[in-house]
Design an enzyme around this catalytic site. Structure first.
Site, short mmCIF file in Angstrom:
data_model
loop_
_atom_site.label_atom_id
_atom_site.label_comp_id
_atom_site.label_asym_id
_atom_site.label_seq_id
_atom_site.Cartn_x
_atom_site.Cartn_y
_atom_site.Cartn_z
N CYS A 102 -56.67 0.72 -29.95
CA CYS A 102 -56.72 2.14 -29.66
C CYS A 102 -56.24 2.35 -28.25
O CYS A 102 -56.87 1.89 -27.32
CB CYS A 102 -58.13 2.65 -29.81
SG CYS A 102 -58.75 2.20 -31.40
N VAL A 103 -55.13 2.99 -28.09
CA VAL A 103 -54.62 3.24 -26.74
C VAL A 103 -54.94 4.66 -26.33
O VAL A 103 -55.33 5.44 -27.15
CB VAL A 103 -53.11 3.00 -26.66
CG1 VAL A 103 -52.83 1.53 -26.68
CG2 VAL A 103 -52.41 3.71 -27.77
#
Lengths: 410, 105
Positions: free
Chosen positions: B104-105
């Site tokens: 998850c960026v």
């Protein structure tokens, strides 16, 4: 008259209301915005408050200042959404019916999901900067702290602004240097990820920055519980980390009411098409901003770029045309790295952050994936842009989709 | 894109050793990949998780997160960590012939 209801007047909800009120023929549309909180918080500022860079008054303004006159703002809780009947039931007894619904209810922290976290030590030896009250309490704590071991722990991903915990620990390094007590402080970053960041090039660069600053990374640390009296966090694989001060980023979840309506995934985020933001289940429901389950950052920049493209697409759709798959997951993150410097990331669904110059290829003035003072000023300037340009749905001179111009492969 | 041969089958892998085409996977490959990850024997509970992940990925197109695995397979997080120590989501994705779970960026 056609009816559009927008749930949530945070960053995404406010931006899209401002955008659509200009793009739709308001003789034919009613736009209603629902939010329970009359205050709009400048959330990127929560990171800065504990270090005295911003004060309380920098962090909020009344929501009503940012809502266009032709949009009706209702201050109420959302009790239930009934997507089969196209209705929303509010806490004040009102029921709204809609032709189109935009879910922009965001994401929030849930310390109660981790045993020991949100209990008697919350606000004492355990803090967060992921809420307005939390950031203010942590400001007080840091001001009087005598040093020891400070642990920053991310409970689970995804979180809002995934770089903020890294920024916090780098700013802490700078803050304790400035206060002449860095030698009395041990800094540990405990993350469920296998490195500082997810994407390989950025993870390597940020990992090096942390190690240069003497910040230890405890990777693949999936917290199971906190022992608030013994002051330690324990992972599922039974690793223990002692702390004197724990700064937690608790589990992030979307709004419960969205989950109860059957519109959310296991974290209450709305599954949508990642290029159009249309619900997978209902052809008249969209999710924008942090509320959407899309594989990019939960961040204001993402909401901004998505809404840049969403406006035209929504107008087309209501006129009977198909949605175009335009959104590419474009995100920008300014990462404050302390000592008046910052790093900028620019990326999308496909392309990981790379070095380069932004937004003008070869010119900048911002450098990508590299520390610079200009990036720090960009981040501070951003507060003015947020209140005066972004929230009001004005255009920025930045392309909504990511460009490979000005980036180089490493 | 690199390839490697596992149990006599040539499969495509990325630079971190994750298979990139789930259709090339079979149960013998899983046993071999598990050994490489330090899991000597796949028990019925291992298979329960692997089967769930294969099904989940077939519908969603991506390897599931820890939370998806525990809420969908009935295996607790604690048990998941003992079955696939250190980073179970990543480990089970590798053994199940799925891509690396999207961070998850």
């Amino acid at each position: 008259m056609k009816k559009l209801v927008i749930l949530g007047a945070g960053t995404a909800g406010t931006m899209v209301a401002n955008r659509l009120v200009r793009m739709l023929n308001m003789d034919q549309w009613h736009i209603t915005l629902v939010d329970q909180d009359p205050v709009h918080y400048y959330q990127p500022g929560f990171l800065f408050a504990p270090f005295g860079i911003y004060t309380q008054k920098d962090l909020f303004k009344p929501k009503v200042c940012f809502i266009p006159p032709l949009v009706k703002l209702i201050q109420a809780t959302i009790e239930a959404v009934d997507p089969d009947q196209n209705k929303v039931h509010l806490g004040n007894g009102m029921t709204l019916s809609y032709d189109f619904l935009i879910i922009a209810t965001g994401t929030d922290i849930h310390p109660e999901e981790t045993p020991g976290l949100g209990e008697h030590e919350w606000g004492k030896s355990i803090h967060t900067f992921y809420s307005f009250q939390g950031a203010l309490a942590l400001t007080q704590r840091l001001r009087n702290w005598e040093g020891g071991r400070l642990v920053v722990n991310v409970v689970d991903n995804p979180i809002k602004c995934p770089v903020a915990p890294l920024e916090f620990i780098m700013l802490a390094d700078w803050y304790f240097h400035e206060h002449g007590m860095r030698d009395k402080v041990e800094l540990i970053y405990a993350t469920p990820l296998d490195g500082a960041f997810t994407k390989p090039v950025a993870s390597r660069l940020i990992g090096e920055m942390l190690s240069d600053k003497g910040i230890q990374v405890e990777s693949e640390f999936m917290i199971e519980h906190v022992e608030p009296d013994a002051k330690k966090i324990i992972s599922y694989d039974e690793r223990e980390i002692d702390y004197d001060l724990l700064v937690s980023i608790p589990l992030n979840k979307g709004a419960d009411v969205i989950g109860k309506a059957g519109l959310g995934d296991e974290l209450n985020y709305v599954p949508v098409d990642k290029h159009t933001l249309l619900s997978n289940k209902y052809p008249n429901i969209f999710a924008l901003g942090d509320a959407a389950a899309i594989p990019t950052s939960k961040a204001g920049s993402v909401a901004h770029y998505a809404i840049d493209l969403f406006g035209d697409n929504f107008v087309r759709y209501t006129e009977g045309y198909e949605l175009l798959p335009t959104f590419d997951g474009h995100a920008n993150c300014f990462i404050e790295s302390g000592f008046g410097k910052g790093v900028l990331l620019d990326f999308n669904y496909e392309q990981e952050p790379l070095p380069g110059l932004f937004p003008m290829p070869g010119v900048g003035p911002f450098s990508l994936l590299k520390e610079s003072e200009m990036n720090h000023w960009g981040k501070l300037m951003f507060r003015w842009m947020y209140w005066n340009i972004l929230l009001k749905g004005q255009e920025l001179p930045l392309t909504p989709t990511m460009s490979m111009m000005g980036k180089w492969k490493v | 894109m690199a390839t490697r041969t596992i149990c006599g089958v040539t499969v495509q892998v990325n630079d971190e050793g994750f298979m990139t085409n789930p259709a090339e996977w079979n149960k013998d490959i899983a046993v071999e990949l598990a050994k490489e990850e330090g899991i000597a024997e796949l028990t019925p509970n291992h298979w329960k998780v692997i089967d769930f992940c294969r099904q989940s990925a077939a519908t969603s197109g991506a390897a599931p997160t820890i939370r998806t695995i525990t809420s969908g397979s009935g295996i607790s997080t604690k048990e998941l960590f003992s079955l696939f120590p250190k980073g179970p989501a990543k480990k089970v994705a590798k053994i199940s012939g799925l891509g690396k779970p999207e961070g998850c960026v």
